[in-house]
Design an enzyme around this catalytic site. Structure first.
Site, PDB file in Angstrom:
ATOM      1  N   LYS A   1      52.865  78.282  88.215  1.00 10.75           N
ATOM      2  CA  LYS A   1      53.490  79.482  88.197  1.00 10.75           C
ATOM      3  C   LYS A   1      53.933  79.897  86.792  1.00 10.75           C
ATOM      4  O   LYS A   1      54.912  79.014  86.182  1.00 10.75           O
ATOM      5  CB  LYS A   1      54.734  79.367  89.080  1.00 10.75           C
ATOM      6  CG  LYS A   1      54.220  79.707  90.673  1.00 10.75           C
ATOM      7  CD  LYS A   1      55.117  79.758  91.502  1.00 10.75           C
ATOM      8  CE  LYS A   1      56.109  78.492  91.521  1.00 10.75           C
ATOM      9  NZ  LYS A   1      55.125  77.099  92.164  1.00 10.75           N
TER      10      LYS A   1
ATOM     11  N   LYS B   1      62.273  70.808 102.837  1.00 14.40           N
ATOM     12  CA  LYS B   1      61.152  70.743 102.008  1.00 14.40           C
ATOM     13  C   LYS B   1      60.903  69.419 101.431  1.00 14.40           C
ATOM     14  O   LYS B   1      61.647  68.761 100.809  1.00 14.40           O
ATOM     15  CB  LYS B   1      61.459  71.815 100.961  1.00 14.40           C
ATOM     16  CG  LYS B   1      60.502  71.823  99.792  1.00 14.40           C
ATOM     17  CD  LYS B   1      61.101  72.683  98.607  1.00 14.40           C
ATOM     18  CE  LYS B   1      60.468  72.515  97.380  1.00 14.40           C
ATOM     19  NZ  LYS B   1      60.967  73.163  96.325  1.00 14.40           N
TER      20      LYS B   1
ATOM     21  N   ASP C   1      64.202  69.066  85.044  1.00 13.61           N
ATOM     22  CA  ASP C   1      63.543  69.447  86.215  1.00 13.61           C
ATOM     23  C   ASP C   1      62.152  69.476  86.159  1.00 13.61           C
ATOM     24  O   ASP C   1      61.554  70.489  85.397  1.00 13.61           O
ATOM     25  CB  ASP C   1      64.167  70.860  86.794  1.00 13.61           C
ATOM     26  CG  ASP C   1      63.624  71.540  88.232  1.00 13.61           C
ATOM     27  OD1 ASP C   1      62.817  70.763  88.840  1.00 13.61           O
ATOM     28  OD2 ASP C   1      64.081  72.389  88.660  1.00 13.61           O
TER      29      ASP C   1
ATOM     30  N   SER D   1      58.743  68.902  88.219  1.00 11.75           N
ATOM     31  CA  SER D   1      58.373  68.667  89.989  1.00 11.75           C
ATOM     32  C   SER D   1      57.622  67.329  90.083  1.00 11.75           C
ATOM     33  O   SER D   1      56.855  66.845  89.261  1.00 11.75           O
ATOM     34  CB  SER D   1      57.292  69.831  90.379  1.00 11.75           C
ATOM     35  OG  SER D   1      56.888  69.556  91.627  1.00 11.75           O
ATOM     36  N   ALA D   2      57.792  66.568  91.376  1.00 10.36           N
ATOM     37  CA  ALA D   2      57.164  65.550  91.559  1.00 10.36           C
ATOM     38  C   ALA D   2      55.479  65.675  91.934  1.00 10.36           C
ATOM     39  O   ALA D   2      54.832  64.814  92.008  1.00 10.36           O
ATOM     40  CB  ALA D   2      57.685  65.021  92.932  1.00 10.36           C
ATOM     41  N   ASP D   3      55.197  67.162  91.951  1.00  7.79           N
ATOM     42  CA  ASP D   3      53.763  67.193  92.175  1.00  7.79           C
ATOM     43  C   ASP D   3      52.799  66.687  90.942  1.00  7.79           C
ATOM     44  O   ASP D   3      51.948  66.128  91.254  1.00  7.79           O
ATOM     45  CB  ASP D   3      53.593  68.704  92.050  1.00  7.79           C
ATOM     46  CG  ASP D   3      54.047  69.528  93.153  1.00  7.79           C
ATOM     47  OD1 ASP D   3      54.685  68.647  94.370  1.00  7.79           O
ATOM     48  OD2 ASP D   3      54.145  70.789  93.335  1.00  7.79           O
TER      49      ASP D   3
ATOM     50  N   VAL E   1      53.234  70.405  97.564  1.00  4.59           N
ATOM     51  CA  VAL E   1      52.088  69.888  96.887  1.00  4.59           C
ATOM     52  C   VAL E   1      51.979  68.259  97.077  1.00  4.59           C
ATOM     53  O   VAL E   1      51.021  67.582  97.449  1.00  4.59           O
ATOM     54  CB  VAL E   1      51.663  70.318  95.549  1.00  4.59           C
ATOM     55  CG1 VAL E   1      50.545  69.681  95.075  1.00  4.59           C
ATOM     56  CG2 VAL E   1      51.496  71.737  95.613  1.00  4.59           C
TER      57      VAL E   1
ATOM     58  N   GLU F   1      49.028  73.200 102.599  1.00  4.75           N
ATOM     59  CA  GLU F   1      50.394  72.781 102.443  1.00  4.75           C
ATOM     60  C   GLU F   1      51.126  73.588 103.497  1.00  4.75           C
ATOM     61  O   GLU F   1      50.437  74.541 103.733  1.00  4.75           O
ATOM     62  CB  GLU F   1      50.873  72.689 101.144  1.00  4.75           C
ATOM     63  CG  GLU F   1      50.885  74.087 100.514  1.00  4.75           C
ATOM     64  CD  GLU F   1      52.122  74.127  99.385  1.00  4.75           C
ATOM     65  OE1 GLU F   1      53.119  73.849  99.536  1.00  4.75           O
ATOM     66  OE2 GLU F   1      51.743  74.523  98.200  1.00  4.75           O
TER      67      GLU F   1
HETATM   68  N1  PSU Z   1      53.841  77.520  94.438  1.00  6.46           N
HETATM   69  C1  PSU Z   1      54.019  78.829  95.350  1.00  6.46           C
HETATM   70  N2  PSU Z   1      54.802  78.737  96.333  1.00  6.46           N
HETATM   71  C2  PSU Z   1      55.269  77.690  96.692  1.00  6.46           C
HETATM   72  C3  PSU Z   1      55.296  76.519  95.628  1.00  6.46           C
HETATM   73  C4  PSU Z   1      54.669  76.456  94.824  1.00  6.46           C
HETATM   74  O1  PSU Z   1      53.551  79.819  94.730  1.00  6.46           O
HETATM   75  O2  PSU Z   1      55.820  77.552  97.743  1.00  6.46           O
HETATM   76  C5  PSU Z   1      55.760  75.132  96.438  1.00  6.46           C
HETATM   77  C6  PSU Z   1      54.798  74.288  96.630  1.00  6.46           C
HETATM   78  O3  PSU Z   1      55.049  73.543  97.820  1.00  6.46           O
HETATM   79  C7  PSU Z   1      55.213  73.124  95.370  1.00  6.46           C
HETATM   80  C8  PSU Z   1      56.621  73.249  95.357  1.00  6.46           C
HETATM   81  O4  PSU Z   1      54.508  71.815  95.798  1.00  6.46           O
HETATM   82  O5  PSU Z   1      56.899  74.475  95.716  1.00  6.46           O
HETATM   83  C9  PSU Z   1      57.068  72.948  94.096  1.00  6.46           C
HETATM   84  O6  PSU Z   1      58.483  72.628  94.308  1.00  6.46           O
HETATM   85  P1  PSU Z   1      59.385  71.980  93.218  1.00  6.46           P
HETATM   86  O7  PSU Z   1      59.241  72.761  92.210  1.00  6.46           O
HETATM   87  O8  PSU Z   1      60.648  71.752  93.648  1.00  6.46           O
HETATM   88  O9  PSU Z   1      58.836  70.380  93.061  1.00  6.46           O
HETATM   89 MN    MN Z   2      62.357  70.553  90.906  1.00  8.65          MN
END
Ligand code: PSU
Ligand code: MN
Length: 302
Positions: A158, A85, A137, A139-141, A105, A24
């Site tokens: 994380k 992003k 909140d 994540s869409a992941d 992701v 990614e």
């Molecule tokens: N984990 C990391 N560094 C990052 C991310 C995750 O250690 O930069 C990024 C990845 O691209 C993941 C995104 O898909 O953060 C998730 O963002 P959000 O929580 O806004 O969905």
């Molecule tokens: Mn989010």
């Protein structure tokens, strides 16, 4: 027509059937500071090549979806300010309007699948944030893992996330969560969380076979392979807990929401650990890239 551009290296790998590992780009633009981000991106690519697989770093540049970036493109992305992003929602609008953006992701999984790549290595996936019962909140992941057939190698989720809720949602969505080589679900900077992983596998071949079997059963979606950080690089969770709490409190105080939450927390934890979190982050991404190369090798013969 999808404006898909393969790098010469990835093109050759596709033609010869060589194993390919997707990477990614949000980790480069929003996850780590310059210049370490560019150094890590290069290092991870060479780790994959050393194991006789081909890296394909994915990003949208000027309305084109690049599968595999040149050195110059990697550097430009790492230095660029205010890059979008991209997740599932903004992927098509960015491409259609000729924009530039890094892929999370979720978006990297979509792109990898379009490109016929089955394995993807990253640091940590997005998940359910602390306080999600109020902020919603999530994540869409997680949804992406439920619908796009790519196996994602990450060091768990994380520790800034609500890990029990993240595992519950993955279970609800029917995503296999496979800890590699241990029983517990890893917590990114730390090898252990206090949660058992739903599944455990010790051999990349088994992970490859499970990936294939899922497709044969007609089940959509991929797998989350949770690979613990190497012991010499981990930060004990007890050390991190107060720092994460502080970062979270700062985010709340500054009213950080939406896409900005994850980058803000990562940056704040980097500052509060005086760079120790970044060193661990680099080690775990490289470790994930090596495992992903092994799975890609296994998939090429399964
Ligand atoms: N984990 C990391 N560094 C990052 C991310 C995750 O250690 O930069 C990024 C990845 O691209 C993941 C995104 O898909 O953060 C998730 O963002 P959000 O929580 O806004 O969905
Ligand atoms: Mn989010």
């Amino acid at each position: 027509m999808i404006p898909l551009i393969f790098s010469p290296e990835v093109d050759a790998a596709r033609a010869s059937g060589a194993p390919i590992v997707a990477l990614e780009s949000t980790i480069i633009t929003h996850g780590m500071p310059y210049p370490q981000n560019v150094e890590v991106a290069r290092q991870v690519e060479s780790d994959i090549r050393a194991l006789e697989a081909v890296p394909a770093t994915i990003a949208v540049m000027e309305g084109r979806l690049h599968i595999g970036l040149s050195e110059d493109q990697l550097t430009a992305l790492g230095q660029a300010k205010a890059v979008a992003k991209l997740s599932r929602a903004d992927f098509a609008p960015c491409l259609a309007s000729g924009g530039t953006g890094s892929t999370t992701v979720a978006a990297t999984m979509i792109a990898a699948h379009l490109a016929g790549i089955e394995v993807f290595a990253t640091g940590g996936i997005g998940g359910v944030h602390q306080g999600a019962e109020l902020s919603f909140d999530i994540s869409a992941d997680l949804q992406e893992l439920a619908q796009t057939p790519v196996s994602v190698v990450a060091a768990g989720a994380k520790a800034i996330l609500d890990l029990p809720k993240t595992l519950e949602i993955l279970e609800t969505l029917g995503v296999p969560v496979i800890a590699y080589g241990q029983d517990m679900f890893p917590a990114f900077w730390s090898r252990q969380s206090d949660l058992a992983a739903p599944l455990r596998m010790d051999d990349p071949q088994d992970i490859a076979r499970a990936h294939r079997m899922r497709a044969q059963l007609g089940l959509p979606g991929g797998q989350l392979v949770a690979n613990p950080i190497p012991p010499e690089d981990e930060i004990p969770s007890a050390t991190l807990a107060p720092i994460i709490a502080q970062a979270q409190a700062d985010a709340d105080r500054h009213g950080i929401t939406g896409k900005a939450v994850t980058p803000y927390l990562l940056q704040r934890i980097f500052e509060l650990t005086k760079g120790q979190s970044l060193r661990a982050n680099i080690a775990l991404v490289r470790n994930n890239a090596r495992l992903a190369a092994g799975i890609a090798q296994a998939l090429s013969t399964t």
